[in-house]
Design an enzyme around this catalytic site. Structure first.
Site, PDB file in Angstrom:
ATOM      1  N   TYR A  28      47.111 -15.228 -35.766  1.00 49.18           N
ATOM      2  CA  TYR A  28      48.816 -16.008 -34.461  1.00 49.18           C
ATOM      3  C   TYR A  28      48.953 -15.806 -35.794  1.00 49.18           C
ATOM      4  O   TYR A  28      50.480 -15.032 -36.293  1.00 49.18           O
ATOM      5  CB  TYR A  28      48.830 -17.440 -33.970  1.00 49.18           C
TER       6      TYR A  28
ATOM      7  N   PRO B 133      61.407 -19.292 -37.160  1.00 51.21           N
ATOM      8  CA  PRO B 133      61.521 -20.443 -36.581  1.00 51.21           C
ATOM      9  C   PRO B 133      59.973 -21.587 -37.459  1.00 51.21           C
ATOM     10  O   PRO B 133      59.161 -21.456 -36.893  1.00 51.21           O
ATOM     11  CB  PRO B 133      61.679 -20.948 -35.447  1.00 51.21           C
TER      12      PRO B 133
END
Ligand code: NDP
Ligand code: 8X3
Length: 255
Positions: free
Chosen positions: A154, A184
């Site tokens: 990821y 973020p």
């Protein structure tokens, strides 16, 4: 945006949930046209029903190359000149160590977060370059910069997003087309952790227990801000975290 119409046309991938839905709402609130794309068309239809005819729901799996090409080439004329592409569709699957990971999950993350993102970008860039205006906003993550246990593929997909964004800027030099990577940290109010933990609601809820995370509206505001700067300003990358999140020390394994 055409020279006579101040409304932008904004293409948002992953608009059926979380950041994407909030981004669609934020731009629609300003009167812009929004193409809201994702796999779950019923959720997009609900969003469009709430936001009105300036929102066009489009069923699209960004992993499907032919569907990406077909969708981008056949947008209705009112929506065809895309000013802002928000490459938001993405996911994390699993949080286990690499040596135990499911290869199919790794491939799905790469296919969505990397391949899908570059295919959507490639499909819309020629039009932006031809019009001499446009903005590509890619959703990266702090996971692309800072490693953490279980972040493996990821995090690597988000590092790809960061570097692809910067490299795009080099290629688009002199074209007037802008690129921003929004990165973020922990953000609640989305399906991100439910998806990561395979539908385990309790495990997902624990991620945000006792924490005030970022909200999808914070991210939507960031994307809106970055794309609302004067035309001579390119925001290259924005990293944001909740105050409650910061950095941990390096791990030291002692014998
Ligand atoms: P959500 O799970 O709430 O939303 C993800 C969206 O992506 C959904 O709309 C989903 O729609 C869509 N999507 C997933 N796979 C595909 C696909 N193959 N084709 C088209 N759409 C797809 O998560 P978030 O809103 O939290 O995440 C949005 C982005 O932000 C992701 O890229 C994520 O990695 C990133 N991010 C999230 C953070 C967080 O803490 N939440 C922090 C940093 C970055 P559907 O299932 O209908 O296709
Ligand atoms: C999502 C943020 O920290 O869960 O990209 O990986 S994190």
């Amino acid at each position: 945006m055409s020279s006579t119409d101040p409304r932008k046309t904004v293409f948002v991938t992953g608009a059926s949930s979380g950041f994407g839905a909030a981004i669609a709402r934020r731009f629609a609130a300003d009167g812009h046209r929004v193409i809201a794309a994702a796999r779950r068309i019923e959720k997009l239809d609900d969003l469009a029903a709430q936001l009105g005819p300036a929102v066009l729901p489009v069923a699209l799996d960004v992993r499907d190359d032919a569907a990406v090409v077909e969708t981008m080439a056949n947008l209705p004329s009112d929506f065809a000149a895309v000013d802002v592409l928000v490459n938001n569709a993405g996911l994390a699957l699993g949080l286990g160590p690499a040596q135990e990971a499911d290869l199919d999950q790794w491939e799905q993350m790469i296919a969505t977060n990397c391949t899908g993102l570059v295919r959507c970008t490639r499909a819309l860039l020629p039009g932006m370059v031809e019009r001499g205006t446009g903005h590509v906003v890619n959703l990266g993550s702090v996971a692309g910069t800072y490693p953490y246990p279980g972040g493996n593929v990821y995090g690597a997909t988000k590092a790809f997003v960061h570097q692809f964004s910067l490299n795009l800027r080099s290629d688009l030099h002199g074209t007037g087309v802008r690129v921003t990577s929004v990165e973020p940290g922990l953000c609640g109010g989305t399906e991100f952790s439910v998806v990561r933990f395979g539908g385990d609601q309790e495990k997902a809820a624990n991620v945000y227990d006792g924490v005030q995370p970022l909200t999808p509206e914070d991210i939507a505001e960031t994307v809106h801000w970055a794309t609302s700067q004067p035309r001579h300003v390119n925001v290259n990358a924005i990293e944001l975290m909740p105050v409650a999140q910061s950095f941990a020390p390096f791990q030291i394994h002692r014998e």
